[in-house]
Write a protein that holds these residues in place. Structure first.
Motif: not given
Ligand SMILES: [Mg+2]
Ligand SMILES: Nc1ncnc2c1ncn2[C@@H]1O[C@H](COP(=O)(O)OP(=O)(O)O)[C@@H](O)[C@H]1O
Length: 244
Positions: A43, A89, A165-166
């Protein structure tokens, strides 16, 4: 060649150093996975690309249509203007307003508000499910649908490059597959260039052209896709090396 280049990047938070000498690149229309277990700096790297975290050394360059921009010198809104956008995220939707209002809110950015109608239409064409559900309150949708909305929201600034992000966090494995397929669809449909952080590493490499493994703030391995794909056993071993 159109691409994003991260060159010897170091960054952290105050006295805490997180990224050390990270170099990678993402070429136009590639989907590149950034793998690594929790806490390895994924991140932080993506937030450096968008200018939310400042580099302490190194550079992030956008080379596009013959023009080179040094993103490390620019504030986030200038980076968005140059064509980057982030799916953060944890999705960060506004939970108590509708799907369409979440999209409109992102599209009301003065950089792009003049193209609200076209950008909204493009989101709905890419993800027809969101058109069907446009009046639904965001928080009442499933986790996978909310992730699609978070991705669509970042399309509202008409980016060239998306950093995601993820996207799989908190989703059941079968839904992870759906979300990654939707990202692949987006890349193919809009010739999008994508840098995606993921911990669902087998599933992420399945849909990526290349993958970098980030360990303790440095690039630990790079995997390139061959005809046989990227071997799961190699990925598994590399990932084990990143556990804290
Ligand atoms: Mg992260
Ligand atoms: N805002 C912050 N302030 C201080 N330390 C942070 C902050 N955000 C992340 N970190 C630290 O930076 C390291 C990398 O975190 P992060 O980039 O979130 O990793 P990942 O996304 O791979 O899980 C971790 O040790 C984390 O605790």
């Amino acid at each position: 060649m159109n691409r994003l280049i991260v060159e010897n990047l170091s960054a952290g938070y105050g006295a805490v150093s997180v990224l050390r000498n990270v170099s990678l690149e993402v070429n136009e229309n590639e989907m590149v996975a950034l793998l690594g277990m929790n806490g390895n700096g994924k991140s932080t790297l993506l937030n450096c690309v968008l200018g939310f975290v400042r580099a302490s050394a190194g550079r992030i360059l956008l080379e596009w249509d013959g023009k080179i921009s040094d993103l490390t010198k620019l504030p986030p809104h200038e980076i968005v203007r140059l064509g980057l956008s982030i799916v953060p995220e944890g999705r960060r939707l506004v939970p108590n307003i509708s799907v369409e209002d979440n999209l409109r809110l992102a599209g009301s950015n003065p950089l792009v508000s003049g193209r609200m109608k076209e950008n909204l239409a493009s989101c709905f064409e890419t993800f027809p499910l969101l058109l069907e559900r446009r009046r639904q309150i965001a928080a009442t949708m499933s986790g996978g649908q909310q992730q699609l909305l978070a991705i669509a929201r970042s399309l509202m600034t008409a980016p060239k490059i998306m950093v995601i992000d993820e996207p799989s966090v908190g989703l059941a494995p079968i839904v992870v597959r759906d979300v990654l397929n939707a990202i692949t669809h987006l890349r193919e449909r809009s010739s999008m260039t994508i840098l995606m952080a993921e911990q669902s590493f087998f599933q992420a490499v399945d849909v990526s052209s290349r993958a970098y493994v980030l360990a303790h703030g440095s690039i630990h391995r790079e995997f390139k896709r061959s005809d046989g794909g990227i071997a799961n056993e190699d990925i598994r071993r590399a990932m084990l090396g990143t556990a804290h």
